[in-house]
Design a protein around this motif. Structure first.
Motif, mmCIF file in Angstrom:
data_model
loop_
_atom_site.group_PDB
_atom_site.id
_atom_site.type_symbol
_atom_site.label_atom_id
_atom_site.label_comp_id
_atom_site.label_asym_id
_atom_site.label_seq_id
_atom_site.Cartn_x
_atom_site.Cartn_y
_atom_site.Cartn_z
ATOM 1 N N GLY A 30 0.842 -1.190 0.000
ATOM 2 C CA GLY A 30 0.000 0.000 0.000
ATOM 3 C C GLY A 30 0.874 1.234 0.000
ATOM 4 N N ARG A 31 0.239 2.370 -0.237
ATOM 5 C CA ARG A 31 1.037 3.593 -0.280
ATOM 6 C C ARG A 31 1.548 3.912 1.118
ATOM 7 N N SER A 32 2.536 4.764 1.202
ATOM 8 C CA SER A 32 3.097 5.171 2.481
ATOM 9 C C SER A 32 2.003 5.747 3.371
ATOM 10 N N ASN A 33 2.042 5.370 4.632
ATOM 11 C CA ASN A 33 1.119 5.902 5.647
ATOM 12 C C ASN A 33 -0.324 5.429 5.487
ATOM 13 N N VAL A 34 -0.536 4.290 4.824
ATOM 14 C CA VAL A 34 -1.903 3.787 4.623
ATOM 15 C C VAL A 34 -2.378 2.957 5.818
ATOM 16 N N GLY A 35 -1.426 2.506 6.654
ATOM 17 C CA GLY A 35 -1.800 1.746 7.843
ATOM 18 C C GLY A 35 -1.380 0.286 7.827
ATOM 19 N N LYS A 36 -0.312 -0.045 7.068
ATOM 20 C CA LYS A 36 0.155 -1.435 7.026
ATOM 21 C C LYS A 36 0.628 -1.900 8.403
ATOM 22 N N GLN A 107 1.790 -16.539 -1.082
ATOM 23 C CA GLN A 107 0.478 -17.164 -1.266
ATOM 24 C C GLN A 107 -0.643 -16.161 -1.525
ATOM 25 N N GLY A 108 -0.381 -14.872 -1.312
ATOM 26 C CA GLY A 108 -1.427 -13.877 -1.520
ATOM 27 C C GLY A 108 -0.928 -12.487 -1.187
ATOM 28 N N LEU A 109 -1.683 -11.497 -1.648
ATOM 29 C CA LEU A 109 -1.298 -10.101 -1.460
ATOM 30 C C LEU A 109 -2.484 -9.322 -0.899
ATOM 31 N N ILE A 110 -2.232 -8.647 0.218
ATOM 32 C CA ILE A 110 -3.216 -7.732 0.791
ATOM 33 C C ILE A 110 -2.825 -6.330 0.351
ATOM 34 N N ILE A 111 -3.712 -5.672 -0.390
ATOM 35 C CA ILE A 111 -3.454 -4.306 -0.855
ATOM 36 C C ILE A 111 -4.290 -3.363 -0.008
ATOM 37 N N LEU A 112 -3.616 -2.473 0.708
ATOM 38 C CA LEU A 112 -4.311 -1.523 1.571
ATOM 39 C C LEU A 112 -4.515 -0.212 0.828
ATOM 40 N N ILE A 113 -5.741 0.292 0.909
ATOM 41 C CA ILE A 113 -6.097 1.566 0.282
ATOM 42 C C ILE A 113 -6.796 2.410 1.340
ATOM 43 N N ASP A 114 -6.403 3.660 1.465
ATOM 44 C CA ASP A 114 -7.003 4.568 2.446
ATOM 45 C C ASP A 114 -8.470 4.791 2.094
ATOM 46 N N GLY A 115 -9.362 4.333 2.968
ATOM 47 C CA GLY A 115 -10.791 4.425 2.714
ATOM 48 C C GLY A 115 -11.327 5.837 2.630
ATOM 49 N N ARG A 116 -10.557 6.815 3.088
ATOM 50 C CA ARG A 116 -11.023 8.210 3.079
ATOM 51 C C ARG A 116 -10.865 8.863 1.716
ATOM 52 N N LEU A 138 -6.559 -9.498 -1.516
ATOM 53 C CA LEU A 138 -7.529 -8.922 -0.589
ATOM 54 C C LEU A 138 -7.295 -7.415 -0.585
ATOM 55 N N VAL A 139 -8.306 -6.654 -1.035
ATOM 56 C CA VAL A 139 -8.233 -5.195 -0.981
ATOM 57 C C VAL A 139 -8.842 -4.771 0.354
ATOM 58 N N VAL A 140 -8.065 -4.050 1.147
ATOM 59 C CA VAL A 140 -8.519 -3.604 2.465
ATOM 60 C C VAL A 140 -8.587 -2.083 2.477
ATOM 61 N N CYS A 141 -9.795 -1.564 2.697
ATOM 62 C CA CYS A 141 -9.983 -0.106 2.829
ATOM 63 C C CYS A 141 -9.747 0.265 4.284
ATOM 64 N N THR A 142 -8.634 0.917 4.562
ATOM 65 C CA THR A 142 -8.230 1.222 5.938
ATOM 66 C C THR A 142 -8.837 2.538 6.432
ATOM 67 N N LYS A 143 -8.660 2.756 7.730
ATOM 68 C CA LYS A 143 -9.066 4.009 8.401
ATOM 69 C C LYS A 143 -10.554 4.288 8.239
ATOM 70 N N ILE A 144 -11.334 3.221 8.169
ATOM 71 C CA ILE A 144 -12.769 3.351 7.911
ATOM 72 C C ILE A 144 -13.494 3.976 9.107
ATOM 73 N N PHE A 175 -11.751 -1.854 6.971
ATOM 74 C CA PHE A 175 -10.958 -2.222 8.147
ATOM 75 C C PHE A 175 -10.704 -0.999 9.018
ATOM 76 N N SER A 176 -10.715 -1.238 10.319
ATOM 77 C CA SER A 176 -10.317 -0.202 11.271
ATOM 78 C C SER A 176 -9.502 -0.840 12.384
ATOM 79 N N SER A 177 -8.274 -0.381 12.550
ATOM 80 C CA SER A 177 -7.457 -0.880 13.656
ATOM 81 C C SER A 177 -7.954 -0.291 14.980
ATOM 82 N N VAL A 178 -8.602 0.860 14.921
ATOM 83 C CA VAL A 178 -9.130 1.502 16.128
ATOM 84 C C VAL A 178 -10.331 0.711 16.648
ATOM 85 N N GLN A 179 -11.267 0.392 15.767
ATOM 86 C CA GLN A 179 -12.489 -0.317 16.163
ATOM 87 C C GLN A 179 -12.365 -1.836 16.040
#
Length: 194
Positions: A30-36, A107-116, A138-144, A175-179
């Motif tokens: 994922g891009r820098s600062n996306v929450g990996k 075996q797989g790639l999780i791509i994180l994208i900033d949900g905002r 797996l596409v994960v929309c972070t900071k939801i 995805f939310s690491s906070v919640q």
């Protein structure tokens, strides 16, 4: 998944530095600062195993985290960070490409994208590249958690306008690491693909 133990194993920039125990690997991109790092720490129930930073571009190596002595989560350097020199960005790109294209254990790639935000050109390029490599994605929309609940469906709708998500090997989660939102579902995807 029950986490019995997890540890930072090794950092690598070339193939001869990768772990040699032939355990399966799931990469996170994922891009820098996306929450990996936050996602890794949340999945593993650890606070600071993967270093989080307010300063983008901190991860400059492939970082391997050993989970239950069974498999690795691999944190790939973030892309799209402007303060890194063009030469360094090219080196990162080559390092990531070498790993993704040659690593038999992957075996797989999780791509994180900033949900905002809408996916960036780099997000779209990484997603299309993963499709080309025919990896389970797996596409994960972070900071939801930073998006109002009544607007979260719009995030997935906007994502599907930018990315062709209609592939058998692609799944999407918010995805939310906070919640701790969808932690169980991320684990289910990982287990399915190990």
């Amino acid at each position: 998944m029950i986490i019995k133990n997890s540890s930072y194993a090794i950092s690598a920039v070339r193939e001869e530095q990768y772990p040699t125990d032939n355990l399966p690997e799931i990469a996170l991109s994922g891009r820098s600062n996306v929450g990996k790092s936050s996602l890794i720490n949340t999945l593993l129930g650890r606070k600071n195993l993967a270093r989080t930073s307010g300063q983008p571009g901190k991860t400059q190596t492939l970082n391997f985290y050993l989970v239950n002595d069974d498999f690795y989560l691999v944190d790939v350097p973030g892309y799209g960070y402007a303060r890194v020199s063009q030469k360094k960005r090219q080196q990162f790109g080559e390092m990531i490409q070498d790993y993704l294209e040659t690593r038999a254990n992957l075996q797989g790639l999780i791509i994180l994208i900033d949900g905002r935000h809408d996916p960036t050109k780099d997000d779209i390029a990484m997603y299309n590249y993963a499709l080309y490599l025919n990896l389970p994605i797996l596409v994960v929309c972070t900071k939801i958690d930073k998006i109002k609940k009544n607007q979260r469906n719009q995030v997935l709708s906007a994502l599907s306008h930018k990315l062709d998500l209609k592939h058998d090997n692609v799944e999407v989660l918010t995805f939310s690491s906070v919640q701790k939102l969808h932690v169980k579902e991320v684990w289910q995807w990982i287990e399915q693909n190990l």
